[in-house]
Design a protein around this motif. Structure first.
Motif, PDB file in Angstrom:
ATOM      1  N   SER A 107      -1.610   4.635  -1.915  1.00 38.53           N
ATOM      2  CA  SER A 107      -1.040   4.582  -0.566  1.00 38.53           C
ATOM      3  C   SER A 107       0.098   3.571  -0.478  1.00 38.53           C
ATOM      4  CB  SER A 107      -2.135   4.243   0.458  1.00 38.53           C
ATOM      5  OG  SER A 107      -2.663   2.958   0.213  1.00 38.53           O
ATOM      6  N   SER A 144       4.936  10.336   0.434  1.00 35.76           N
ATOM      7  CA  SER A 144       6.219   9.666   0.250  1.00 35.76           C
ATOM      8  C   SER A 144       7.269  10.207   1.218  1.00 35.76           C
ATOM      9  CB  SER A 144       6.718   9.870  -1.189  1.00 35.76           C
ATOM     10  OG  SER A 144       7.199  11.193  -1.370  1.00 35.76           O
ATOM     11  N   GLU A 145       8.414   9.527   1.237  1.00 35.93           N
ATOM     12  CA  GLU A 145       9.523   9.978   2.067  1.00 35.93           C
ATOM     13  C   GLU A 145      10.195  11.218   1.491  1.00 35.93           C
ATOM     14  OE1 GLU A 145      12.064   6.617   2.470  1.00 35.93           O
ATOM     15  OE2 GLU A 145      10.697   5.542   3.815  1.00 35.93           O
ATOM     16  N   ASN A 172       8.498  -2.719   0.750  1.00 37.70           N
ATOM     17  CA  ASN A 172       8.325  -1.898   1.947  1.00 37.70           C
ATOM     18  C   ASN A 172       8.831  -2.573   3.214  1.00 37.70           C
ATOM     19  OD1 ASN A 172       7.257   0.316   0.651  1.00 37.70           O
ATOM     20  ND2 ASN A 172       5.126  -0.300   0.930  1.00 37.70           N
ATOM     21  N   THR A 187       5.228   4.978  -0.880  1.00 34.91           N
ATOM     22  CA  THR A 187       6.420   4.760  -0.052  1.00 34.91           C
ATOM     23  C   THR A 187       7.567   4.115  -0.815  1.00 34.91           C
ATOM     24  OG1 THR A 187       5.437   2.683   0.703  1.00 34.91           O
ATOM     25  CG2 THR A 187       5.102   4.615   2.083  1.00 34.91           C
ATOM     26  N   THR A 188       7.388   3.863  -2.108  1.00 32.98           N
ATOM     27  CA  THR A 188       8.462   3.326  -2.934  1.00 32.98           C
ATOM     28  C   THR A 188       8.979   4.407  -3.867  1.00 32.98           C
ATOM     29  OG1 THR A 188       7.166   2.645  -4.872  1.00 32.98           O
ATOM     30  CG2 THR A 188       7.111   1.186  -2.954  1.00 32.98           C
ATOM     31  N   LYS A 246       8.105  -1.942   8.257  1.00 34.22           N
ATOM     32  CA  LYS A 246       7.034  -0.968   8.365  1.00 34.22           C
ATOM     33  C   LYS A 246       5.867  -1.600   9.096  1.00 34.22           C
ATOM     34  CE  LYS A 246       7.680   2.094   4.448  1.00 34.22           C
ATOM     35  NZ  LYS A 246       7.398   3.340   5.133  1.00 34.22           N
TER      36      LYS A 246
END
Length: 325
Positions: free
Chosen positions: A169, A199-200, A97, A173-174, A133
């Motif tokens: 959490s 997530s993105e 991250n 994000t991966t 981040k």
């Protein structure tokens, strides 16, 4: 004039891993330098330029993430790949991250996939400085387990639930594959949705399918679609499902619920999809590129199905990268 070979620094505390990895890379035209000890590897980084560093995570003197953090101070903008088993994910995900590593490869690795990742990273234009981040403000100890935003404002006072929420959490994000393990009705579908929403990829589709709900033929059609469907490009035709669920999940998340119900031929096709990042519709040899986050679920650990001979062991290693149970 011959093309310059890319130089790769390898660090692992197991000699047979170094031998195997070094031999593989040299066969593909890379120049390697192998080290069992992180201190010696750091010393060589001060003396010689490398195009890429590949490090194991679990080593006796310092973890791979610690080693790469020190290496990054010696060589700014250092490209790196981390190799790891399945019990160090908090550190690995945090490193990913904040941009400390560019790739993560799970052990045991697939040779073709590893070489592909190395070639990709060496071709990438890496933008620096990395966008770090920001860690969210810590919650007071009087509010354990509280999450905000995409995970829905959940408040839990269960230590076990807090562990699950914390892992979700971080992994959200991966792009690591996630395996959810639990009995029917334990909320695996909710967890999969929560990962997607945090997530993105949240602005793209979340596509879910229960593998046990369809016959083998219907499941293959539902996932891969037919050749004629791919000649059409309108959004209405995409929404109607003529392109198959894989096409709909492009840039989004695909959730395969009950993945152990996949027939053997679809297990093979899923493995190829993961390795090659493309697929062919039924009746076609055309390769369709696919970029999707894969989440799967099972009632019991995949190694049980693997031991029973109903689930491919090589696919298990691809799916069981991060387990949430």
């Amino acid at each position: 004039m011959s093309e310059k070979k890319a130089t790769i620094l390898l660090v692992d505390d197991e000699q047979h891993i170094l031998n195997s990895l070094g031999r593989l890379l040299r066969l593909h035209g890379f120049e390697t330098s192998c080290h069992l000890h992180t201190g010696e590897a750091l010393l060589e980084l001060r003396q010689r330029k490398f195009d890429l560093v590949i490090s194991d995570q679990k080593m006796p003197v310092m973890k791979g993430t610690e080693f790469l953090a020190k290496a990054g101070k010696i060589v700014p903008n250092l490209r790196s790949i981390l190799l790891s088993g399945y019990n160090e994910f908090d550190d690995v995900i945090d490193a990913f991250n904040v941009g400390l590593i560019q790739r993560f490869i799970a052990k045991p690795w697939d040779n073709a996939a590893l070489i592909s990742q190395i070639e990709e990273i060496l071709l990438e234009e890496v933008e620096y400085p990395k966008k770090i981040k920001q860690e969210p403000a810590k919650k007071p100890e009087s509010e354990p387990g509280q999450l905000i935003g995409e995970l829905g404002g959940i408040v839990s006072h269960s230590a076990e639930m807090n562990r699950v929420i914390s892992l979700i959490s971080k992994t959200a994000t991966t792009n690591f594959p996630v395996l959810l393990i639990g009995e029917t009705g334990s909320g695996k579908d909710w967890l999969a949705t929560a990962i997607h929403k945090a997530s993105e990829r949240k602005s793209n589709k979340f596509v879910a399918v229960n593998c046990a709900d369809f016959s083998e033929e219907n499941l293959e059609l539902k996932l891969f679609g037919r050749e004629q469907g791919y000649a059409r490009t309108t959004s209405s035709e995409r929404e109607s499902g003529q392109l198959g669920l894989l096409a709909l999940a492009h840039k989004g998340t695909l959730f395969l619920d009950g993945v152990t119900a996949l027939p053997s031929n679809l297990q093979a096709k899923l493995l190829r999809l993961i390795e090659d990042r493309d697929f062919s519709p039924i009746g076609s040899n055309k390769k369709i590129p696919i970029d999707t986050r894969l989440i799967t679920s099972a009632d019991t650990p995949l190694e049980v199905a693997s031991r029973e001979g109903v689930f491919r062991d090589d696919l298990r290693f691809r799916l069981d990268v991060i387990s949430v149970s």
